[in-house]
Design an enzyme around this catalytic site. Structure first.
Site, PDB file in Angstrom:
ATOM      1  CE  LYS A 175      -1.769  -1.716   3.691  1.00 55.23           C
ATOM      2  NZ  LYS A 175      -2.531  -2.014   4.922  1.00 55.23           N
ATOM      3  CB  THR A 207      -6.698   7.370   8.091  1.00 59.61           C
ATOM      4  OG1 THR A 207      -5.938   7.946   9.176  1.00 59.61           O
ATOM      5  CG2 THR A 207      -6.848   8.397   6.977  1.00 59.61           C
ATOM      6  N   GLY A 209      -8.229   2.406  11.102  1.00 57.61           N
ATOM      7  CA  GLY A 209      -8.718   1.103  10.656  1.00 57.61           C
ATOM      8  C   GLY A 209      -8.744   0.904   9.157  1.00 57.61           C
ATOM      9  CB  THR A 210      -7.502   2.829   6.234  1.00 58.18           C
ATOM     10  OG1 THR A 210      -6.216   3.103   6.822  1.00 58.18           O
ATOM     11  CG2 THR A 210      -8.389   4.052   6.376  1.00 58.18           C
ATOM     12  N   GLY A 211      -6.294   0.012   7.110  1.00 55.74           N
ATOM     13  CA  GLY A 211      -5.585  -1.209   6.734  1.00 55.74           C
ATOM     14  C   GLY A 211      -6.376  -2.458   7.063  1.00 55.74           C
ATOM     15  CB  CYS A 212      -8.409  -3.374  10.037  1.00 56.67           C
ATOM     16  SG  CYS A 212      -7.193  -3.052  11.330  1.00 56.67           S
TER      17      CYS A 212
END
Length: 266
Positions: A175, A207, A209-212
């Site tokens: 990412k 932003t 929790g965007t990766g989760c």
């Protein structure tokens, strides 16, 4: 056919990240969600205040309870916290999940700077877990920690992904949101091809929790039979709309969450 998705991850009482974000994402994308709790961070939108360990036996018994009853169509792995948990999860999955797609989000550091994976656990992750997974979804900082190579450009992303790929012939979605620029571009690197997924940068502090959310969305798409490229593209589109929906909303005093149910909420 109803699809089932399991998240193995940490807790977020504020609801924006961790297994709470995963379960919301699974539900929004039509999967029946299940979870195994690995650790208990005390956190909110402002950061992590503390983190409590669970007994290893409690984690193992949760895994056994799920797999003895409901075999998941896909597994998403998030926060594992220490090398003992990494080893336990890797060993269990090697015995029980050989034919199940696994998406690993190598959660290492919270946006507040707090460790969610202790540094001494990184080598265990590389050695025991990464070779088993279908896809790993590191951000720039996590990828640098996995390779000890600095990333400043898209070219660096490609070189870094090549190194991670050698850890076990693993597919990587690297990412690029932490790089500067007006676009947030992610790189999918596989043994046969490379794909770039592009999206304009959304100016927002929300932003958390965007990766989760992205990795859970990829997992849900894989569970429903989408190929890897489509799963990543559709997950990125889902996250983009979830961020756009809440970009000006105030929830908490720090990095607010995204709107996992943007399809239904105005």
């Amino acid at each position: 056919m109803l699809t089932t998705a399991l998240t193995i991850a940490g807790f977020d009482g504020s609801g924006g990240a961790g297994l709470q974000a995963d379960l919301k994402t699974f539900s929004a994308l039509g999967c029946y969600g299940m979870n195994v709790l690995t650790a208990l961070p005390i956190q909110n939108t402002c950061g992590v205040r503390n983190c409590f360990n669970l007994p290893l036996a409690a984690i193992e018994e949760q895994l056994d309870a799920i797999f003895s009853d409901i075999t998941p169509n896909v597994i998403k792995i998030g926060m594992l916290f220490n090398q003992e948990i990494v080893h336990l999860v890797a060993e269990f999955l090697s015995q029980h999940a050989q034919n199940i797609p696994i998406v690993l989000d190598p959660v290492m550091v919270a946006k507040s700077g707090d460790y969610l994976l202790l540094p001494e656990a990184i080598e265990t992750l590389k050695r025991e877990l990464i070779p088993q997974v279908t896809l790993i979804t590191p951000n720039i900082n996590e990828a640098q920690a996995l390779t000890n190579m600095e990333i400043k450009t898209p070219s660096d992303m490609l070189k870094n992904a090549e190194i991670i790929h050698t850890l076990g012939n693993v597919n990587i979605l690297l990412k690029g949101g932490h790089l500067d620029g007006i676009s947030c571009d992610d790189l999918l690197f596989t043994s046969s091809a490379q794909h770039w997924f592009k999206a304009p940068r959304i100016e927002t502090i929300n932003t958390h929790g965007t990766g989760c959310t992205l990795s859970a969305a990829i997992a849900a798409n894989l569970a429903q039979g989408q190929d890897l490229v489509s799963s990543c593209q559709n997950a990125k589109d889902y996250l983009y709309q979830a961020m756009l929906s809440f970009k000006d909303v105030t929830i908490g005093h720090g990095h607010g969450p995204v709107n996992h149910f943007h399809q239904w909420w105005s």
